[in-house]
Design a protein around this motif. Structure first.
Motif, PDB file in Angstrom:
ATOM      1  N   ASP A   1       0.851  -1.183   0.000  1.00 19.92           N
ATOM      2  CA  ASP A   1       0.000   0.000   0.000  1.00 19.92           C
ATOM      3  C   ASP A   1       0.897   1.247   0.000  1.00 19.92           C
ATOM      4  OD1 ASP A   1      -1.503   2.225   0.842  1.00 19.92           O
ATOM      5  OD2 ASP A   1      -2.817   1.016   2.108  1.00 19.92           O
ATOM      6  N   PRO A   2       0.825   2.092  -1.039  1.00 22.46           N
ATOM      7  CA  PRO A   2       1.733   3.252  -1.129  1.00 22.46           C
ATOM      8  C   PRO A   2       1.629   4.197   0.059  1.00 22.46           C
ATOM      9  CG  PRO A   2       0.577   2.894  -3.204  1.00 22.46           C
ATOM     10  CD  PRO A   2      -0.063   1.982  -2.204  1.00 22.46           C
ATOM     11  N   LYS A   3       0.422   4.452   0.554  1.00 19.99           N
ATOM     12  CA  LYS A   3       0.260   5.361   1.690  1.00 19.99           C
ATOM     13  C   LYS A   3       0.911   4.792   2.940  1.00 19.99           C
ATOM     14  CE  LYS A   3      -3.185   7.912   4.372  1.00 19.99           C
ATOM     15  NZ  LYS A   3      -4.630   8.219   4.546  1.00 19.99           N
ATOM     16  N   LEU A   4       0.720   3.485   3.178  1.00 19.46           N
ATOM     17  CA  LEU A   4       1.341   2.857   4.341  1.00 19.46           C
ATOM     18  C   LEU A   4       2.857   2.829   4.209  1.00 19.46           C
ATOM     19  CD1 LEU A   4      -1.076  -0.124   5.112  1.00 19.46           C
ATOM     20  CD2 LEU A   4      -0.584   1.844   6.579  1.00 19.46           C
ATOM     21  N   VAL A   5       3.355   2.684   2.998  1.00 18.98           N
ATOM     22  CA  VAL A   5       4.803   2.720   2.785  1.00 18.98           C
ATOM     23  C   VAL A   5       5.361   4.077   3.204  1.00 18.98           C
ATOM     24  CG1 VAL A   5       6.618   2.781   1.023  1.00 18.98           C
ATOM     25  CG2 VAL A   5       4.921   0.949   0.998  1.00 18.98           C
TER      26      VAL A   5
END
Length: 270
Positions: free
Chosen positions: A250-254
């Protein structure tokens, strides 16, 4: 108004008043026409005679419909969860400090959740999910115990462990809440993971978090057949996590995780 004794038992069981903030949306317990009623989104789903001897049964019914646990359920969950965690830790390789993979992932989960500003009950919840994420590997360990080709057995059955973990957790309904994380922590953001090829936000939120933490701990502590042939430094692992954002993770979680390791673990980010 609910009977005083029922209100007392409700507060003892669930730690709150039996108040339904929005009767059209939630699960409500109330007294009407001389009966104890349970309503879901305003619709009557159960009705009981107002007998004190039956209040325990009424609360059990309410708890199941509302997704709450009775004290007995909580005790069973804690007992079963502790049993599984002990077996998991015993079957995993310890690091030089005496900690196993699942213990390290659970610690990362706790730190990450606090970094995100979660309330303590939610921090504990994520930590428990992290402890159990690899529960299905117990089955693979049992296969390997009696196999003359242990590594080959592990490689052949590795993708089965989320499914096996799901089966283990069906032992009692108090453990069902962990199933989405256990089953889906190897799904990929692009839909190419396993076992169900979930994509993007179809993947449960906790599973998306554990996917990142699992990867980070795995590649920085031991050689992984999944990822690489050598142990990575924390800097290398973070760099790779950033590269895998939008495909695996998940890009946001990254983005949040990268800030976390920089601020809390003092990992330099290039």
């Amino acid at each position: 108004m609910l009977p005083e004794e029922l209100v007392k038992l409700f507060k003892e069981a669930f730690g709150k008043e039996p108040i339904c903030e929005d009767p059209s949306q939630g699960i409500c317990i109330l007294k009407e026409n001389g009966y104890i009623s349970v309503r879901e989104k305003g619709r009557l789903i159960a009705q009981f005679e107002d007998n004190e001897s039956d209040y325990g049964f009424v609360l059990q019914y309410y708890a199941k419909k509302a997704g709450l646990f009775t004290p007995q359920d909580k005790e069973i969950e804690e007992l079963l969860r502790s049993l599984f965690v002990n077996i998991i830790v015993l079957t995993e390789v310890e690091d030089k400090n005496g900690f196993s993979h699942s213990q390290r992932v659970a610690k990362l989960a706790e730190e990450f959740a606090r970094y995100l500003g979660w309330e303590e009950s939610k921090v504990e919840e994520l930590r428990n999910h992290a402890f159990l994420h690899d529960v299905g590997k117990i089955a693979i360990e049992q296969l390997m115990l009696y196999s003359p080709t242990r590594i080959r057995t592990f490689e052949t059955h590795y993708e089965d462990h989320p499914t096996m973990g799901t089966i283990y957790l069906t032992i009692h309904e108090s453990l069902w809440k962990y199933i989405p994380t256990v089953r889906h922590h190897h799904e990929r953001w692009d839909g190419k993971g396993f076992p169900d090829k979930l994509k993007g936000e179809e993947i449960p939120y906790f599973a998306r978090i554990i996917a990142i933490l699992n990867y980070y701990d795995e590649v920085t502590n031991f050689v992984s057949a999944d990822w690489d042939s050598e142990i990575k430094t924390p800097q290398q692992a973070v760099r790779e996590i950033k590269n895998l954002a939008g495909t695996f993770f998940d890009p946001k979680l990254v983005e949040q995780f990268v800030r976390f390791v920089k601020d809390v673990h003092k990992v330099s980010i290039e």
